[in-house]
Scaffold this motif. Structure first.
Motif, PDB file in Angstrom:
ATOM      1  N   ASP A 169      22.665 -27.943 -51.466  1.00  0.00           N
ATOM      2  CA  ASP A 169      22.737 -26.674 -50.745  1.00  0.00           C
ATOM      3  C   ASP A 169      22.007 -26.770 -49.407  1.00  0.00           C
ATOM      4  O   ASP A 169      22.510 -26.320 -48.373  1.00  0.00           O
ATOM      5  N   GLU A 170      20.825 -27.370 -49.413  1.00  0.00           N
ATOM      6  CA  GLU A 170      20.044 -27.527 -48.187  1.00  0.00           C
ATOM      7  C   GLU A 170      20.787 -28.359 -47.145  1.00  0.00           C
ATOM      8  O   GLU A 170      20.656 -28.123 -45.936  1.00  0.00           O
ATOM      9  N   LEU A 212      26.992 -28.064 -50.863  1.00  0.00           N
ATOM     10  CA  LEU A 212      27.094 -27.478 -52.200  1.00  0.00           C
ATOM     11  C   LEU A 212      28.540 -27.362 -52.669  1.00  0.00           C
ATOM     12  O   LEU A 212      28.823 -27.496 -53.866  1.00  0.00           O
ATOM     13  N   ASP A 213      29.457 -27.146 -51.740  1.00  0.00           N
ATOM     14  CA  ASP A 213      30.866 -27.010 -52.147  1.00  0.00           C
ATOM     15  C   ASP A 213      31.442 -28.317 -52.690  1.00  0.00           C
ATOM     16  O   ASP A 213      32.476 -28.316 -53.366  1.00  0.00           O
ATOM     17  N   LYS A 269      21.234 -29.692 -57.086  1.00  0.00           N
ATOM     18  CA  LYS A 269      22.057 -28.639 -56.506  1.00  0.00           C
ATOM     19  C   LYS A 269      21.354 -28.004 -55.308  1.00  0.00           C
ATOM     20  O   LYS A 269      21.978 -27.703 -54.279  1.00  0.00           O
ATOM     21  N   THR A 270      20.037 -27.810 -55.416  1.00  0.00           N
ATOM     22  CA  THR A 270      19.269 -27.246 -54.304  1.00  0.00           C
ATOM     23  C   THR A 270      19.338 -28.155 -53.084  1.00  0.00           C
ATOM     24  O   THR A 270      19.500 -27.694 -51.947  1.00  0.00           O
TER      25      THR A 270
END
Length: 297
Positions: free
Chosen positions: A101-102, A106-107, A97-98
């Protein structure tokens, strides 16, 4: 980034011996059947080969990420589950997930792989390939499966993402337009490397007929003992220049495509639609000296 030297020899499924450098995001440009995909798979440990680096090591011990054609996500998993798949440990979903996100993805995490567009799937596949922090990323025809609208945007995003993370990459492609976005180009023809260099240098001076063909020059012709190459947009109808006969006129986007004989066949793209170009008519074609590339046969 420090240049990454490759020297590999394959005997199956194609006989191939290549030696070149990977510099930043590098394109391996060649026709279908030239051995591009076989070399990518050999570097990933999926095809037997000898040489450096990593030859002899099983795939799981190679510090590479592999992005196959058409992303190849697991259809029964979500984007997050796909990215977490190569990871180990109780926190693997948090790490996945990280990473998403990076990368600004993430969506997409909860979406099933079957509900991702081609460009989205390619980006999620990149995240999966980067999950275990590879020293080199291998991409096999990264534009396959992408439509024209998302192709360039997705490819430039791949390049920018890898540059920001300091990961070198080797991308096999037959598309000179995409290869032109990269830091370094390696031209593969007839099972050997014929040239390598920056896109700017190779497009400015292809050097040989084989290189000009790979780089997408529409016009390659011989005059007496010399070979030349030019883009279709390098010629323009003028009041003076090389005399040519119009063979065919076709609409092309907002302009026209003129198939001409000079007497060698040449293709000319012009935005001049006000002038009447008629098959069988004669016109003069002008080309700036710096646009005319002299080649070796």
């Amino acid at each position: 980034m420090t240049p990454f030297a490759v020297d590999y020899r394959l005997t199956h499924p194609i006989a191939l011996h290549v030696a070149f450098e990977i510099r930043g995001f590098t394109a391996l440009l060649g026709r279908s059947g030239a051995g591009k995909s076989s070399l990518i798979k050999a570097l990933a440990g999926l095809v037997q080969a000898t040489g450096t680096p990593w030859a002899g090591l099983p795939p799981e011990l190679r510090e590479v990420g592999y992005l196959p054609q058409n992303a190849a996500l697991f259809p029964h998993l979500t984007a997050l589950e796909n990215v977490a798949y190569p990871l180990r440990g109780r926190d693997r979903f948090e790490r996945a997930k990280t990473l998403l996100d990076e990368l600004g993805l993430l969506d997409l995490a909860p979406r099933p792989a079957t509900q991702l567009s081609g460009g989205q799937a390619q980006r999620v596949a990149l995240a999966r390939a980067l999950a275990h922090r590879p020293k080199l990323l291998l991409l096999d025809e990264p534009s396959s499966g992408l439509d024209a609208t998302t192709r360039d945007a997705t490819f430039t995003w791949l390049i920018d993402t890898l540059a920001a993370r300091g990961v070198p990459a080797l991308a096999a492609t037959h598309d000179p337009g995409l290869a032109g976005f990269t830091d370094w180009m390696v031209l593969l023809s007839e099972q050997k490397i014929i040239r390598e260099g920056t896109p700017r240098d190779l497009f400015a001076a292809p050097g040989s007929v084989a290189a000009a063909e790979l780089l997408g020059f529409e016009n390659i012709w011989q005059e007496e003992q010399s070979w030349f190459a030019a883009r279709s947009t390098d010629f323009r109808p003028a009041t003076a220049g090389r005399e040519a006969r119009i063979v065919r006129v076709r609409a092309h986007g907002s302009g026209l495509r003129l198939d001409c004989a000079m007497p060698q066949p040449v293709i000319v793209h012009t935005e001049n639609t006000a002038e009447a170009f008629t098959p069988g008519a004669t016109l003069c074609l002008h080309i700036a000296p710096d646009k005319l590339r002299r080649l070796r046969s």
